[in-house]
Write an enzyme that holds these catalytic residues in place. Structure first.
Site, mmCIF file in Angstrom:
data_model
loop_
_atom_site.group_PDB
_atom_site.id
_atom_site.type_symbol
_atom_site.label_atom_id
_atom_site.label_comp_id
_atom_site.label_asym_id
_atom_site.label_seq_id
_atom_site.Cartn_x
_atom_site.Cartn_y
_atom_site.Cartn_z
ATOM 1 N N TYR B 158 -29.911 156.070 -58.227
ATOM 2 C CA TYR B 158 -30.671 157.194 -58.771
ATOM 3 C C TYR B 158 -30.297 157.448 -60.236
ATOM 4 C CZ TYR B 158 -32.898 161.763 -59.060
ATOM 5 O OH TYR B 158 -33.702 162.814 -59.427
ATOM 6 N N LYS B 162 -32.835 157.000 -63.631
ATOM 7 C CA LYS B 162 -33.238 158.082 -64.532
ATOM 8 C C LYS B 162 -32.797 157.802 -65.972
ATOM 9 C CE LYS B 162 -35.446 160.758 -61.618
ATOM 10 N NZ LYS B 162 -36.913 160.976 -61.755
#
Lengths: 221, 246
Positions: B158, B162
């Protein structure tokens, strides 16, 4: 006892030059490359260098290579993860972006080093405990340079996040880190020499997460 | 199709994306809402209330084919899009440190949705966005992508996705800002939504509240005057208006 360095992507000119630098320094070198190891048979005239087939895009290939490396050494002092997928495969600009290439860059440049580190950590407990990653100024969010292929720049930025997370986790366990921008191919010899010195020397600010280029200049992440 | 302003929203089935869609409709926009979960009822129910202004389009941002089909479907109903809101995102189900084996399929899936998906959307919808009056691209990112504030040791997929998204948006900004495009890169806060596949009941923010704040930021212009055009600087801001370091 000789110190041991494991270097990936040694079929590439810069990583190949680094292998020679470490051999000159008297280190034992475990060189890894997706090119079959037989093709390196006559490449080096020293018994300090061992070459292993390793495709960092595949966990199975990485684990298999590390198992074979364990037959030669029970310890890796320094791990150097090279760049598997280079800039220039994709054109700059969103219109020409290929999502498949963006994913390939991530597989190679971001997940590749994570696979290698994951597999090598058990071998690093008793050594120097140093991890070096090759990166690129194009991955720097701080600089936000234009002109790179989008996927390549994204893959290197993601690598910088992984590096930061690894640093936060492992520095408390005695590991130290080097994030290095090798520069252009024209500077390969000088750059590899500078890298070998930087990767093996001490730094007074080991707590800081920094990327340096081959001239020692700091590049913001 | 009416001559109101037109937005495309990805990941609109539920959570923040559904809230953004509802808020845009309240503000009088026509919305093309990307739907990944065909059998999830909320977007269908909303469509029954707003049949003229809400258009539900099947959309998987992880698929080139699906994104291209969605672009064709939108292009069949309108000749322009004013705002593109890249909201679709997934989180990890297997938070693992480097001392554990990473789940590779998940690392790739998260990257494909969170980082590559918005790039696919930007590419496929570029002709419609160029024809629009807004020329605004919005990206739901996260504090988890901030290298300077990184503190996690077990959300590799994750966090990396990002950070990569933020770098990808920088590339888009460099290329498209000279053509008049404007950008919103946004951390929506910890929302009670479905990022990991199940409803997170512990988040700080209700999805509709988070959507209201997000839409306000997405649609508001930034300062221009005294020789300064703030749109010329790409920043990531959060729901409280705070700027986040890269």
């Amino acid at each position: 006892m000789d110190q041991v360095v494991l270097i990936t992507e040694v079929h590439r000119p810069w990583e190949y030059a680094l292998v020679q630098e470490f051999a000159k320094k008297g280190w034992r070198v475990m060189g890894c490359s997706p090119v079959p190891e037989e093709e390196f048979q006559d490449a080096f005239d020293t018994d300090k260098i061992h070459i292993f087939t390793m495709d960092t895009r595949s966990r199975e290939s990485v684990q298999q290579a590390v198992r074979r490396i364990q037959e030669h050494t029970c310890r890796v002092d320094l791990l150097v993860c090279g760049t598997a997928s280079s800039q220039g495969r994709e054109a700059a600009g969103i219109a020409k972006m290929s999502a498949d290439l963006v994913l390939e860059d991530y597989q190679a440049n971001t997940l590749g080093p994570i696979r290698v580190i994951e597999a090598c950590l058990p071998l690093m407990d008793n050594g120097l405990r140093r991890i070096a990653l090759l990166s690129d100024v194009q991955g720097s969010l701080g600089l936000g340079l234009s002109g790179a292929g989008t996927g390549y720049a994204m893959s290197k930025a993601a690598l910088h996040m992984a590096y930061t997370m690894l640093h936060g986790d492992l520095s408390g366990k005695g590991f130290t880190f080097r994030l290095f921008e090798p520069g252009s191919e024209l500077e390969t010899g000088d750059s590899a020499e500078a890298a070998a010195a930087y990767f093996t020397g001490a730094r007074e600010d080991e707590e800081r997460v920094v990327m340096l280029d081959w001239r020692g200049q700091e590049i913001s992440l | 199709m009416s001559r109101s302003r037109i937005a495309v929203v990805t990941g609109a089935d539920r959570g923040l994306g559904l809230g953004i869609t509802k808020r845009l409709l309240e503000l009088g926009w026509d919305v093309f809402a990307g739907s990944y979960l065909a059998d999830w009822p909320e977007l269908t129910e909303l469509r029954q209330k707003e049949p003229e202004r809400l258009h539900v389009i099947p959309l998987d941002v992880a698929s080139d084919e699906s994104v291209r089909a969605a672009s064709r479907a939108v292009g069949g109903k309108t000749d322009r899009v004013d705002v593109l809101i890249n909201n679709a995102g997934i989180a990890t189900r297997y938070p693992r440190t480097i001392h554990e084996e990473q789940v590779e399929e998940e690392l790739l899936r998260i990257y494909n949705v969170n980082a590559v998906g918005p790039m696919r959307m930007a590419q496929a919808f570029m002709p419609l966005l160029r024809a629009g009056s807004g020329k605004r691209m919005c990206f739901v990112s996260s504090e988890a992508g901030s290298i300077n504030r990184s503190f996690r040791d077990n959300w590799y997929g994750y966090c990396m996705s990002k950070t990569a998204l933020n770098r990808g948006v920088q590339c888009l900004f460099d290329e498209l800002r000279p053509d008049g495009f404007t950008f919103r890169l946004y951390h929506p806060g910890w929302v009670r939504s479905y990022m990991s596949g199940e409803l997170n009941t512990e988040g700080d923010l209700d999805a509709d509240d988070a959507a209201r704040m997000a839409v306000a930021y997405f649609l508001r212009d930034r300062y221009e005057g005294q020789g300064i055009q703030e749109e010329d600087r790409l920043v990531m801001r959060d729901w409280m208006g705070r700027e986040w370091p890269w």
